[in-house]
Motif scaffolding. Structure first.
Motif, PDB file in Angstrom:
ATOM      1  N   LYS A  76       0.744  -1.271   0.145  1.00 44.21           N
ATOM      2  CA  LYS A  76      -0.141   0.316  -0.281  1.00 44.21           C
ATOM      3  C   LYS A  76       0.612   1.230  -0.238  1.00 44.21           C
ATOM      4  CE  LYS A  76      -4.321  -1.286   2.481  1.00 44.21           C
ATOM      5  NZ  LYS A  76      -5.077  -1.187   3.468  1.00 44.21           N
ATOM      6  N   GLU A 102      -2.563   6.127  12.842  1.00 41.89           N
ATOM      7  CA  GLU A 102      -3.418   5.987  11.624  1.00 41.89           C
ATOM      8  C   GLU A 102      -4.459   7.026  12.510  1.00 41.89           C
ATOM      9  OE1 GLU A 102      -3.862   1.969  10.656  1.00 41.89           O
ATOM     10  OE2 GLU A 102      -2.494   2.071   9.556  1.00 41.89           O
ATOM     11  N   ARG A 134      -0.224   9.844  -0.810  1.00 39.61           N
ATOM     12  CA  ARG A 134       0.532   8.906  -1.888  1.00 39.61           C
ATOM     13  C   ARG A 134       0.584   9.039  -3.009  1.00 39.61           C
ATOM     14  NH1 ARG A 134       0.139   3.666   2.645  1.00 39.61           N
ATOM     15  NH2 ARG A 134       1.315   4.938   4.236  1.00 39.61           N
ATOM     16  N   MET A 160      -3.188   6.951  -2.063  1.00 38.17           N
ATOM     17  CA  MET A 160      -4.568   7.398  -0.961  1.00 38.17           C
ATOM     18  C   MET A 160      -3.682   8.426  -0.033  1.00 38.17           C
ATOM     19  SD  MET A 160      -3.349   3.638   0.691  1.00 38.17           S
ATOM     20  CE  MET A 160      -4.059   2.671  -0.166  1.00 38.17           C
ATOM     21  N   LYS A 161      -4.322   8.765   0.848  1.00 40.82           N
ATOM     22  CA  LYS A 161      -3.835   9.680   1.967  1.00 40.82           C
ATOM     23  C   LYS A 161      -3.352   9.208   3.312  1.00 40.82           C
ATOM     24  CE  LYS A 161      -6.206  14.438   0.513  1.00 40.82           C
ATOM     25  NZ  LYS A 161      -5.159  14.588   0.105  1.00 40.82           N
ATOM     26  N   ASN A 164      -8.634   8.042   4.336  1.00 32.22           N
ATOM     27  CA  ASN A 164      -9.736   7.388   4.569  1.00 32.22           C
ATOM     28  C   ASN A 164      -8.998   6.395   5.776  1.00 32.22           C
ATOM     29  OD1 ASN A 164     -10.251   4.117   4.916  1.00 32.22           O
ATOM     30  ND2 ASN A 164     -11.382   4.024   2.235  1.00 32.22           N
ATOM     31  N   GLU A 165      -9.374   5.666   7.019  1.00 29.40           N
ATOM     32  CA  GLU A 165      -8.043   4.930   7.613  1.00 29.40           C
ATOM     33  C   GLU A 165      -7.733   3.295   7.704  1.00 29.40           C
ATOM     34  OE1 GLU A 165      -9.034   6.539  11.633  1.00 29.40           O
ATOM     35  OE2 GLU A 165      -7.888   4.867  12.918  1.00 29.40           O
ATOM     36  N   GLU A 166      -9.647   2.710   7.166  1.00 27.80           N
ATOM     37  CA  GLU A 166      -9.390   1.583   6.473  1.00 27.80           C
ATOM     38  C   GLU A 166      -8.475   1.305   5.546  1.00 27.80           C
ATOM     39  OE1 GLU A 166     -12.611  -1.185   4.523  1.00 27.80           O
ATOM     40  OE2 GLU A 166     -12.603  -0.596   7.288  1.00 27.80           O
ATOM     41  N   LEU A 167      -8.581   2.063   4.510  1.00 27.89           N
ATOM     42  CA  LEU A 167      -7.854   1.993   3.200  1.00 27.89           C
ATOM     43  C   LEU A 167      -5.768   2.228   3.687  1.00 27.89           C
ATOM     44  CD1 LEU A 167      -8.179   2.129  -0.027  1.00 27.89           C
ATOM     45  CD2 LEU A 167      -7.699   4.059   0.263  1.00 27.89           C
ATOM     46  N   VAL A 168      -5.738   3.203   4.135  1.00 32.05           N
ATOM     47  CA  VAL A 168      -4.630   2.900   4.414  1.00 32.05           C
ATOM     48  C   VAL A 168      -3.603   2.221   5.441  1.00 32.05           C
ATOM     49  CG1 VAL A 168      -4.145   4.884   5.808  1.00 32.05           C
ATOM     50  CG2 VAL A 168      -2.341   5.227   4.515  1.00 32.05           C
ATOM     51  N   SER A 169      -4.866   1.511   6.266  1.00 31.72           N
ATOM     52  CA  SER A 169      -4.103   1.189   7.052  1.00 31.72           C
ATOM     53  C   SER A 169      -3.422  -0.580   7.131  1.00 31.72           C
ATOM     54  CB  SER A 169      -5.145   0.040   8.608  1.00 31.72           C
ATOM     55  OG  SER A 169      -4.925  -0.351   8.828  1.00 31.72           O
ATOM     56  N   GLU A 218     -12.558   7.605  -3.901  1.00 30.12           N
ATOM     57  CA  GLU A 218     -12.936   7.906  -3.237  1.00 30.12           C
ATOM     58  C   GLU A 218     -13.103   9.232  -2.902  1.00 30.12           C
ATOM     59  OE1 GLU A 218     -11.171   6.337   0.377  1.00 30.12           O
ATOM     60  OE2 GLU A 218     -11.643   5.021  -1.098  1.00 30.12           O
ATOM     61  N   LEU A 273     -16.376   9.851  -0.741  1.00 34.63           N
ATOM     62  CA  LEU A 273     -16.570  10.070   0.335  1.00 34.63           C
ATOM     63  C   LEU A 273     -17.253  11.870  -0.002  1.00 34.63           C
ATOM     64  CD1 LEU A 273     -12.676   9.556   1.468  1.00 34.63           C
ATOM     65  CD2 LEU A 273     -15.437   8.292   2.909  1.00 34.63           C
TER      66      LEU A 273
END
Lengths: 384, 384, 384, 384
Positions: free
Chosen positions: A92, A167, A243, A247-248, B342-347, C372, C376
């Motif tokens: 990721k 996170e 990124r 994604m952020k 998006n915390e889940e996406l980047v986790s 996203e 969002l």
């Protein structure tokens, strides 16, 4: 045949233990390469010339380390006749891209194995516990210290922290997170004043004004700036960044020496560089930052931009005095044999070779367009 | 008929005395205008939205005050039927351009009298002493306090210092120069933590987290940020900059509230704005900064850019927590209903709706061009 | 001492008559300089490399001639110890700026006399009739042919027409205006096919494919392209452009050889240059065009940009075949030893070293951000 | 459930036969959608406003059709509750990206089936022969006419040709390739003169000056320009371009109406738009072109850029007269109620409200920087 490559790029690591571990795990050859000098000269210095900052804040400490490491890995792979290279970056992140684009650019025929993108692998190891169990079962030595609830990447230029408790972008970073810089609250209550000398846009000497101590090789200069910056808590940021993969993410960085150099270089550059050259160079620097963030250090466009930026630095020469104190860098003064600053010309007390009447014409001609616009398109009325 | 216009734009000044002086000198009408609210809302706020910074460092506190003042002057001139306006800016500076371009844009037929560009005037008064003698002889009241050996310009956003002893770019600024910020060495040893709420890219409320105090009108918000920033010595810079008229000059600035807002806005903006929109907006912000530095606030291009930047701010909404301490602003965390984070996406612990295998294809396709370049133009070999 | 300088920059002019006239009018020395070769190599060639076009249409034929002429004038002035230079450009145009900025850059101490900006001069001579009377009275020879109702400027690269009847932007240009190109209605009904060979982004040979004739020095190449382009009516434009001094003006231009080269160079450049390098270079080319239009050929920024563009041309090498017919240039094909075009890679019939599955990952990752954004910020719904 | 969607976007196709074929092949529902009007208004018109040209030459006829088609497909899929969409674009091209990014943006949850990227599919069908055999075996009707040795894509805006014999970039295109434009050699020997009226940067009426005929709905205007442009062989180009996926490809395009509009719009835009707005808008237009080429029509950044460009067109209004002849478009004249062209201001015969002396000051101030550069960095000497 399994070969293991590891780069000493300034991180705090037990390389002997790493070598033993690699050999124990079956590596036929282990390469532990000291890349610190080339990292400073070939990667940090061009970034200093560029005032490289990603999205207005991030100084790219991880981004520029990746091509440095991957280049050496590819050199070894080519020399050893290896057709495959591998790395442990996640699926990721940005680092997978930075490693692999460097590999593909410098060794177009190479094959890359990225376990964290292989379903059999990442489905098997869903978290830290799985990995720990596997290691224990197979006798792979792992650090006994409990892992911090975030991940970390360190090199000579910076340490980055992300993931885990970080996170949630609302959470404040714990104050014991930082390892490279002292907390400004606990940092000395007296400033250190440095003088940094530049030539062609890179530092060639740093002197502690009071102590008289000075350093003049790239690696020493940079380490000394890290030391002073770290002592005063300079270069901490907490950001959300974008990124390359879309994604952020939230990252926390500390870049003590790099932050001092950014301030100093901006100062000497503006002092010695023509205004319009600077504007063009500024946009090239932004482009450069984006390219290296995205992993394109070894791309034709990045090489082109580096060449142009380097050209712009020909006259970026001189000395900057600055004070480092409580997390901040204060520019105090500067001088240069190549300066375009003309004290007499700018003086409010001396007229010099400048006729104030010229300014009237200058303003009137600049106003031609504005007056026409407002007259012909009736725009002036709307604003009053 | 002589009319005198004076703007209260937040500087520390005795307006009653100024009025009396003007009347004594023959002004038939004296206008003392409180522009503080419109200065914040119409000039500072758009600059915050733009992250407006000239040449990477200067926050443009003087630049944006000029069109605000000149606009009112022109409004009065038009209303009063005056065909001439005048100002006291020098012939070597930026302010003459900023004042006059605003006048020409908003009142294309106006005539401008700029004494410091009239040879009879500037040859007559070659320095401070000439002016003092003249004032004394003609009974013009002048400040009795000895003048500081530099010049100064103050408004709600900042104070700038230049000329005199500062003209030598190597000289350090005296520590008693600053009037808006406390010296970080003497500032409190405890941080203040603020939460700033934004909507459409401008602050709508600031709250002192510990004290619970909050402000929510533009003028109050900005004054409060100045207070906190000033207390902690935030926003001091010492730079050499490029004037529009082609010379380099040295300026020292303190911009406490503006500096806090720059940090906070950068944070909430990156949190809520798409990466690629941000890139385009960043270059518009740089353009905007250059335009307002050069005096083009009221130009078609600046209006166009302001419109575009404003559009980009539609979703820039949320709250930023930050700490102000010893000259520095530290972002601590942020949250937003419009975030693209998006915390889940980047986790790193959750896969979410993301297939790591896709990254392989992404990297491979990005490498197509690099591999071709290196294969066909044989560039790879040269780098190893 | 009055010295007269005149440049042969390719215009159709009787230089002997000009010399006699100058001597008759009192010039102590007359310099008639053949600058054609250096004009092609040092000014036209860099413009070809840059694809220099101002405001999307104008090929800058006059703009690049000015620094070439002024440079020589300054060289002579310095050599002769002259402290003043003069020119006959008007006070509303671009050429005064181009001449003078070159002079100031290359001879910072020079004084410039521009009669059309001296009130005594331009008030005395308000129109052509005044000038004619004066000439007759003082025995100054003037052309006997009646002047066309417009003004004209010619050199090797182009002829420009403006003023007079052309000042009304609605008026069509008379069909007998053009002197360098044949009217496409009367041009040959058979095309000429040329092959142009490039190295480092400049033409090194042009060959008439059918006739086998070829040229290979810069001046001959350019003259031959003018000949073929002129024969087929290539390169006529009628535009309104924005002058540096802030007004719009209408100009008509014919640039036969330059237009052919623009098409050919664009083709070979895209064939051999990396996509991303090209993007950066494109914006530098636009900047370059603006700089030379505005008279900044000899500025630090223009020199910087020229250097960068020149660097970008290292691999711009190969041959382009094109057809010239009825005012148009048609690219027919191209080949190059440095091409980045890979016929196998792109083929729809051959898979080559390319895995279509990679494209899925590439697209999915590029979509991460878009999905996203739409999820969002709920943007997707609005569009359907 | 298999549903088939087909867009009438102006291509020459037998839609009844297509419907029957789809039903025969098992489609439960067949949607044949006439998108021509929305294609012109929502996709071509914004491209006209932007002067959208990719890599200086390609007018993006295919690029802008893809989001138009995919949007409708997604609308139908959502309405019908379909979770999968499919398309027949190849795995090496741009169109797969354009289709799919649109789908993901407007329907983030959708799944996409792209047979040409499924190994089972593309390994099974390696060429045309395999497909033909399969079709015959399974009773799928196929065109009986022998396929041209290249591939083709047509819509209202253009036809593109690539692949097959065109893959060798050196090969000249066969003269019978073009279907939308007449060969200039065979086109009429008399020009057609048109007047195009614009409002807000888009055409609102086209008039044939001699015949008096005019069109005033978007679809009719565009079709008529195609007719006239096609009759005179306008808009043919042969280029090598850079695909988003990183390879260069050769394409031949004919865009008759779009080419006429590009010329006309450039003209009216420069006539009515401020110079500096135009510069900013030009760079936004280049960005826009790149975005739509790469498939990002429905991205936040493209929407932002479209908004800004649209804003820039507020005053782009007026009429342009032009002549279409032998493959070329010649601008003849223009007029506008919103023009910023001031005939009196620019006139060489009238001084107007313009003082030539101002130009001296303007030039002198512009020279300050150049003189300093040359004096202080000794650059002047090197150039002479």
């Amino acid at each position: 045949m399994h070969r293991d490559t590891m780069a000493n790029i300034g991180q705090d690591e037990d390389f002997d233990a790493a070598r033993k571990k690699a050999e124990k795990l079956g590596a036929k050859k282990v390469f532990i390469e000291d890349l610190r000098s080339e990292f400073v000269q070939e990667f940090i210095w061009p970034s200093v010339q560029a005032n490289a900052v990603y999205e207005d804040r991030y100084l790219l400490g991880t981004s520029i380390a990746r091509p440095c490491i991957a280049r050496r890995q590819v050199q070894i792979a080519r020399r050893e006749g290896a057709q495959y290279v591998s790395h442990g970056a996640t699926g990721k992140g940005n680092d997978q891209v930075r490693f692999e684009l460097t590999c593909y650019a410098l060794y177009p025929e190479v094959q890359i194995i990225a376990p964290w993108r292989i379903p059999e692998f990442y489905s098997r190891f869903r978290g830290r516990t799985d990995l720990m169990e596997y290691a224990e079962k197979h006798g792979i030595p792992v650090p006994v210290t409990p892992k911090a609830p975030w991940s970390m990447d360190a090199n000579l230029m910076h340490i980055s922290y992300e993931s885990g408790v970080l996170e949630n972008p609302k959470n404040h970073a714990p104050s014991d997170l930082y390892q490279m810089t002292r907390n400004p609250e606990d940092s000395p209550s007296e400033a250190d004043v440095l003088e940094i000398a530049f030539a062609k846009g890179v530092p060639v000497r740093v002197t502690h004004v009071k102590e008289g101590k000075s350093k003049d090789t790239p690696l020493e200069i940079f380490c000394y700036l890290n030391e002073i910056g770290g002592k005063h808590g300079v270069g901490r940021i907490d950001i959300v960044e974008n990124r390359f993969i879309g994604m952020k993410s939230r990252g926390i960085y500390e870049t003590p020496g790099g932050t001092i150099l950014l301030h100093a270089h901006l100062d000497i550059e503006t002092f010695t560089m023509d205004r319009e050259v600077r504007k063009i160079k500024q946009s090239l620097g932004i482009k450069f930052s984006e390219l290296i963030y995205n992993g394109f250090w070894y791309s034709p466009e990045c090489e082109f931009v580096r060449h142009c930026i380097d050209k712009s630095q020909e006259n970026v020469e001189g000395r900057v005095q600055l004070s480092v104190f409580k997390g901040q860098v204060y520019i105090l003064g500067r001088e240069s044999p190549k300066s375009l600053y003309n004290e007499e010309l700018v003086s409010m007390d001396v007229q010099g070779d400048y006729d104030p009447c010229d300014a009237s014409g200058f303003i009137k001609i600049n106003a031609v367009r504005l007056r026409e616009h407002n007259r012909l398109q009736g725009a002036a009325q709307k604003k009053l």
